[in-house]
Design an enzyme around this catalytic site. Sequence first.
Site, PDB file in Angstrom:
ATOM      1  N   ARG A   1      -8.755 -11.911  -3.970  1.00 55.41           N
ATOM      2  CA  ARG A   1      -8.803 -10.472  -4.243  1.00 55.41           C
ATOM      3  C   ARG A   1      -9.079 -10.159  -5.716  1.00 55.41           C
ATOM      4  O   ARG A   1      -9.226  -9.002  -6.088  1.00 55.41           O
ATOM      5  CB  ARG A   1      -7.486  -9.808  -3.829  1.00 55.41           C
ATOM      6  CG  ARG A   1      -7.217  -9.863  -2.345  1.00 55.41           C
ATOM      7  CD  ARG A   1      -5.970  -9.080  -1.985  1.00 55.41           C
ATOM      8  NE  ARG A   1      -5.512  -9.367  -0.651  1.00 55.41           N
ATOM      9  CZ  ARG A   1      -5.961  -8.774   0.457  1.00 55.41           C
ATOM     10  NH1 ARG A   1      -6.901  -7.866   0.381  1.00 55.41           N
ATOM     11  NH2 ARG A   1      -5.464  -9.108   1.636  1.00 55.41           N
TER      12      ARG A   1
ATOM     13  N   TYR B   1       0.794  -1.234   0.000  1.00 55.11           N
ATOM     14  CA  TYR B   1       0.000   0.000   0.000  1.00 55.11           C
ATOM     15  C   TYR B   1       0.826   1.283   0.000  1.00 55.11           C
ATOM     16  O   TYR B   1       0.260   2.370  -0.054  1.00 55.11           O
ATOM     17  CB  TYR B   1      -0.949  -0.008   1.202  1.00 55.11           C
ATOM     18  CG  TYR B   1      -1.831  -1.226   1.222  1.00 55.11           C
ATOM     19  CD1 TYR B   1      -2.796  -1.425   0.244  1.00 55.11           C
ATOM     20  CD2 TYR B   1      -1.684  -2.206   2.201  1.00 55.11           C
ATOM     21  CE1 TYR B   1      -3.593  -2.558   0.239  1.00 55.11           C
ATOM     22  CE2 TYR B   1      -2.478  -3.339   2.210  1.00 55.11           C
ATOM     23  CZ  TYR B   1      -3.425  -3.508   1.226  1.00 55.11           C
ATOM     24  OH  TYR B   1      -4.212  -4.629   1.224  1.00 55.11           O
TER      25      TYR B   1
ATOM     26  N   ASP C   1     -25.139  -2.618  -3.810  1.00 58.38           N
ATOM     27  CA  ASP C   1     -26.555  -2.254  -3.919  1.00 58.38           C
ATOM     28  C   ASP C   1     -26.798  -0.804  -3.513  1.00 58.38           C
ATOM     29  O   ASP C   1     -27.629  -0.117  -4.109  1.00 58.38           O
ATOM     30  CB  ASP C   1     -27.421  -3.196  -3.082  1.00 58.38           C
ATOM     31  CG  ASP C   1     -27.530  -4.595  -3.679  1.00 58.38           C
ATOM     32  OD1 ASP C   1     -27.117  -4.798  -4.847  1.00 58.38           O
ATOM     33  OD2 ASP C   1     -28.026  -5.495  -2.969  1.00 58.38           O
TER      34      ASP C   1
ATOM     35  N   HIS D   1      -8.026   1.100  -6.131  1.00 54.27           N
ATOM     36  CA  HIS D   1      -7.225   0.220  -5.269  1.00 54.27           C
ATOM     37  C   HIS D   1      -5.771   0.646  -5.363  1.00 54.27           C
ATOM     38  O   HIS D   1      -5.250   0.848  -6.461  1.00 54.27           O
ATOM     39  CB  HIS D   1      -7.362  -1.244  -5.679  1.00 54.27           C
ATOM     40  CG  HIS D   1      -8.763  -1.738  -5.565  1.00 54.27           C
ATOM     41  ND1 HIS D   1      -9.342  -2.025  -4.351  1.00 54.27           N
ATOM     42  CD2 HIS D   1      -9.709  -1.939  -6.511  1.00 54.27           C
ATOM     43  CE1 HIS D   1     -10.594  -2.398  -4.561  1.00 54.27           C
ATOM     44  NE2 HIS D   1     -10.841  -2.346  -5.856  1.00 54.27           N
TER      45      HIS D   1
ATOM     46  N   HIS E   1     -14.454  -7.456  -2.259  1.00 54.51           N
ATOM     47  CA  HIS E   1     -14.593  -8.874  -2.551  1.00 54.51           C
ATOM     48  C   HIS E   1     -15.749  -9.529  -1.803  1.00 54.51           C
ATOM     49  O   HIS E   1     -15.988 -10.720  -1.979  1.00 54.51           O
ATOM     50  CB  HIS E   1     -13.285  -9.594  -2.188  1.00 54.51           C
ATOM     51  CG  HIS E   1     -12.079  -8.765  -2.455  1.00 54.51           C
ATOM     52  ND1 HIS E   1     -11.661  -8.444  -3.731  1.00 54.51           N
ATOM     53  CD2 HIS E   1     -11.221  -8.129  -1.613  1.00 54.51           C
ATOM     54  CE1 HIS E   1     -10.583  -7.664  -3.647  1.00 54.51           C
ATOM     55  NE2 HIS E   1     -10.307  -7.463  -2.379  1.00 54.51           N
TER      56      HIS E   1
END
Length: 149
Positions: free
Chosen positions: A114, A26, A90, A103, A83
């Site tokens: 993933r 990250y 929704d 991401h 995931h």
Amino acid sequence: MSQTHRILLLNGPNLNMLGAREPKHYGSISLASIEEKIQTLATQHNVKVECFQANSEEKLINKIHESFQQVDFILINPAAYTHTSVALRDALLAVSIPFVEIHLSNVHKREPFRHHSYFSDVAEGVICGLGAKGYEFAFLFAIDYLAKK
């Protein structure tokens, strides 16, 4: 842009730990630094951006619902909910606000679980694997998208 558009930047679980959490995947930049960069871009483009992060699916869904007819575009990094969360998908579909899925890491170079996203087939676009720059690219896409409306 002639009118001031509103963009919501949503970040999901554990992204509050950016900078400390798994920098190999990250990076070392904090979420606050990413948000600051997006706010700077927003000022330059005469856009209002609200930044929101939650570790709770319920809080993210509530924020999406609150955005109905209040926000013109959503930038979302659903994190692990990518995931697993039909409910977040929704909620996004319910408010009919265009969005880009972001991401930091390239999810397709990681564990097989993933590789599936509940969002990408209904998103305007997906940006992954470009680190913090991905947020900037998503923001600039949103600006362009809104200018063409």
